[in-house]
Design a protein around this motif. Structure first.
Motif, short mmCIF file in Angstrom:
data_model
loop_
_atom_site.label_atom_id
_atom_site.label_comp_id
_atom_site.label_asym_id
_atom_site.label_seq_id
_atom_site.Cartn_x
_atom_site.Cartn_y
_atom_site.Cartn_z
N SER A 104 0.81 -1.23 0.00
CA SER A 104 0.00 0.00 0.00
C SER A 104 0.84 1.27 0.00
O SER A 104 0.32 2.35 -0.28
CB SER A 104 -0.90 0.02 1.24
N GLY A 105 2.12 1.14 0.34
CA GLY A 105 2.93 2.34 0.48
C GLY A 105 2.77 3.00 1.84
O GLY A 105 3.37 4.05 2.10
N LEU A 106 1.97 2.42 2.72
CA LEU A 106 1.83 2.95 4.08
C LEU A 106 3.12 2.71 4.86
O LEU A 106 3.90 1.82 4.55
CB LEU A 106 0.66 2.27 4.79
N GLU A 107 3.30 3.49 5.90
CA GLU A 107 4.48 3.38 6.75
C GLU A 107 4.58 1.97 7.36
O GLU A 107 3.62 1.49 7.95
CB GLU A 107 4.34 4.42 7.88
N PRO A 108 5.72 1.26 7.20
CA PRO A 108 5.86 -0.05 7.83
C PRO A 108 5.79 0.07 9.35
O PRO A 108 6.15 1.10 9.92
CB PRO A 108 7.25 -0.52 7.40
N THR A 138 -1.42 -4.61 6.75
CA THR A 138 -0.34 -3.91 7.44
C THR A 138 -0.61 -3.92 8.96
O THR A 138 -1.71 -3.59 9.39
CB THR A 138 -0.24 -2.46 6.92
N PRO A 139 0.40 -4.31 9.74
CA PRO A 139 0.23 -4.29 11.20
C PRO A 139 0.44 -2.88 11.76
O PRO A 139 0.82 -1.96 11.03
CB PRO A 139 1.33 -5.23 11.68
N GLY A 169 -1.53 -6.63 -1.03
CA GLY A 169 -2.67 -5.72 -1.01
C GLY A 169 -2.24 -4.27 -1.17
O GLY A 169 -1.13 -3.90 -0.76
N LEU A 170 -3.12 -3.46 -1.74
CA LEU A 170 -2.76 -2.08 -2.08
C LEU A 170 -3.37 -1.04 -1.15
O LEU A 170 -3.17 0.16 -1.35
CB LEU A 170 -3.18 -1.80 -3.53
#
Lengths: 469, 469
Positions: A39-43, A86-87, A80-81
């Motif tokens: 998704s490009g969200l912060e890990p 994402t945790p 997934g996008l």
């Protein structure tokens, strides 16, 4: 009440004793891959990754999390996008990565039973080896897991003929948020004994339960593939062509992909993909049919296309004469995978709208983006036979963090809302699109989703904050 | 707390003032038709029948019932076979009979929006007039309403190609058990913006909400129909033939109906239906394909069938050369509608099983019935391509009330349970099959159904006692 991290580690020790040490990775042992999806969200690093080998193991992990008051997120291939897998810090990731394998292929019933972590491509190949066909297909086929495909109700190129992932499922095994194992591995096409439970879990992005096994529906293997790349003067002609394709190709129609001129120019001029027909037209369509008779199908397909040409709907057309040519045609459509290298940072969208309105939408959206955001460019393409448009917007030269995503979202989703469409045709909501959900679903719909979430997960520990959580 | 009848009548007076006197029929004015469905269950006269013309009217009726503490049951065409639409004394029937009509046909999106009380046949005709096709088809097409078709997730003859009623729906408008109107009239093939709510209401037999409007998916009109009636030595040959049909006809395959020898003899000898092929075989198959090219499809179909004959799978075959012959072939399959006149009182079943197991099931079931019930006869037929078997059992000479239904149920559903099948492939559960639901669904599944029922209808006034209520 949440435990402190030290206490939580005691929980994982007990879980490792139960499931084996390979099943529980804690602290620094948590791999990079389990910290974010595509998704490009912060890990974020979860407290632990638990990797059970069956539903009983998933159930044990869920119960351990519940006992410790820890939120938990299910993970498949992590492709997934929208952030569904994402945790967050302090969570536990329950990964299906060791639940891989095909348990049964039942040729008489045309079904396959598989574990949830099995990659899509493994399933496609196993079906083919059995002389059958599993039609779901996505770019991430080698990495994505079938459980994730179902959790997000994946789409892809052949929805027009075979439906979404949802339509390819007959039964599920699911671990519920309280740890109960729901065995609903139905293999029947027709089963009206009580409520249909599988549809509750498919497309709910791992917020109502964790899919652990799946019964898939298989199809006969297509014995022929025909395709053509066509140029048309405008979107009205696209609609007329789609009607001709539906009527003339009937159930053989397996793809109807449209590329708008801005997309075509980008791909042929900047991505360097060779086109079999010239540019300068109002729209481009890749049409594909799958049949059962290699010798007879190609002449029939060409005869149908000649009829459409004679009726003046098309400006130009090229028919693939080989599998290599078919793949070259798809190369134009799949070139969007190279946009990162060609365009630099950009924002991708995945919207749905009644097919008849998509021509007007692209014009309004492009004008709206250009008016609201100086220098903003955008290109349009997608699975138009299903009413699914993809679009990519960017301001040249800006890094990703400075791309005006919120302003773009406002134009794209605002136009979708005005025209009665969906903010996600196939990628889902996750956390990335959650603020925009009211643009596509009514208050009553969202309230009912929350009723379902509360009924199944009253403790709110399964993947909280996603979709409607 | 329930109101007494006199007080309840005050409620209906207020409702008549709001919705019009034609909308509320009380006491002796309640028509016979609203007192039972086609299940054969004892008729019961509801306190009132409310007949709104739109969702707002249904909502008003639901709120009035709730305020008065009265249970209510939704009614469509009342052709259901398991009691889902049958009222009980002291209930209110909310009938869709005045909510009839087609609101929109969107040719570009291939969708139709209709009111829930619209008869199936009206929808089929409207699609055809628009040059399109709505594939759901049942014997009760002239009487059944689309809302009821969806509430029971109706099946029929062409499920093998087009799926169940569930698969033909894109959106719904539903009045929830608390009177809220849920507008979820999605027209998109692909919509992943949040949970899919429509599947919750489809197939739940009017126990989770009242469907008031529907967006249906339309298909291209088939331009050719080919059919053949075939005789085969045994069920293994039927399975081989089904594999050939799936492979050779691909998506054109539109029906694969099997008749066992006992059914064939009954229909050709006692019902007097003329057969185009001789008897004495182990199984009979009616195979049908729908295509898009009238001139080319028939020779292709015949060529395919000749290939199957040459491979020794069939003992005999007749190909229909005209629509009249196709209809004559279907006459053999549809003759079961005349069983009441020919057999006298009998008990009908509608079971599902993996296609590969159906041959063994018919043998075990027939032997089990004969062993358990002296003089019991039974015949077998059905939509075998979908794993859906119909069977009829009877003891000759006994009136309906004396037919040993419970003993028959015990054998039929017991065998289904042993072999992992479903007690209902297409008719549903209602009240008639409710005691047998645990034979097909696990405790965990039924518990989850009850969680959903409680979450949506905590007051328990919508169609109580049906399915899992």
């Amino acid at each position: 009440m949440r435990l402190r991290v030290e206490q939580a580690h005691g929980v994982f020790g007990a879980l490792a004793a139960e499931l084996g040490t390979a099943a529980v990775l804690v602290g620094d042992a948590v791999p990079m891959r389990n910290r974010c999806d595509w998704s490009g969200l912060e890990p974020a690093t979860p407290l632990a990754v638990v990797r059970p080998v069956d539903a009983a193991g998933v159930s044990a992990a869920v119960r351990a999390c519940r006992d410790a008051g820890l939120p938990f997120v299910p993970q498949g291939g992590l492709t997934g996008l929208c952030g569904g897998a994402t945790p967050r810090a302090g969570w536990v990731a329950i990964s299906m990565e060791r639940m891989v394998g095909i348990e049964e292929i039942d040729a008489a019933s045309s079904t396959m039973t598989v574990k949830a972590g099995t990659p899509l491509e493994t399933i496609q190949r196993a079906a083919e080896e059995a002389g059958l066909y599993f039609p779901l297909d996505l770019g991430s086929r080698g990495s994505c897991a079938i459980g994730g495909n179902l959790s997000t109700n994946a789409g892809g190129n052949r929805v027009i003929r075979y439906g979404m992932a949802r339509d390819l499922v007959l039964g599920l095994e699911v671990v519920l948020p309280d740890g109960t194992v729901l065995n609903s591995l139905n293999k029947l096409l027709k089963n009206n004994a009580g409520y249909d439970l599988k549809h509750l879990f498919i497309g709910s992005e791992g917020t109502l339960g964790i899919i652990t096994r799946v019964v898939l529906r298989l199809y006969p293997k297509p014995l022929s593939t025909m395709s053509a790349l066509c140029a048309l003067p405008d979107y009205d002609a696209v609609l007329a062509f789609l009607a001709e394709a539906r009527r003339g190709l009937g159930p053989l129609l397996s793809a109807f992909e449209v590329m708008w001129p801005d997309y075509w120019e980008l791909v042929t001029e900047r991505c360097g993909v060779r086109a079999p027909i010239g540019g300068g037209h109002g729209a481009y369509v890749l049409v594909e049919a799958q049949g059962t008779d290699e010798a007879a199908d190609q002449p029939r397909f060409e005869g149908w296309l000649e009829g459409v040409l004679e009726r003046g709907i098309l400006a130009d057309a090229a028919v693939a004469q080989s599998l290599a040519q078919t793949q070259a045609f798809w190369g134009l459509r799949d070139a969007c995978a190279d946009f990162v290298g060609v365009l630099g940072p950009h924002i991708s969208y995945d919207v749905g709208l009644a097919t008849g309105k998509l021509g007007a939408f692209t014009a309004r959206c492009k004008a709206g983006l250009a008016a609201a955001i100086p220098g903003c460019e955008s290109v349009y393409y997608g699975h138009i036979g299903d009413g699914n448009l993809h679009l990519v917007a960017w301001v040249p030269g800006l890094p990703l963090a400075e791309q005006p995503k919120h302003a773009m979202d406002t134009v794209v989703y605002g136009t979708i809302r005005e025209m009665g469409g969906s903010i996600s045709a196939e990628h889902g909501i996750g956390t990335l699109k959650k603020p925009w959900l009211p643009y596509a679903r009514s208050e009553v719909e969202i309230a009912l989703m929350r009723v379902l979430k509360s009924a199944l997960d009253p403790a709110g520990l399964l993947n909280p904050g996603k979709v409607v959580g």
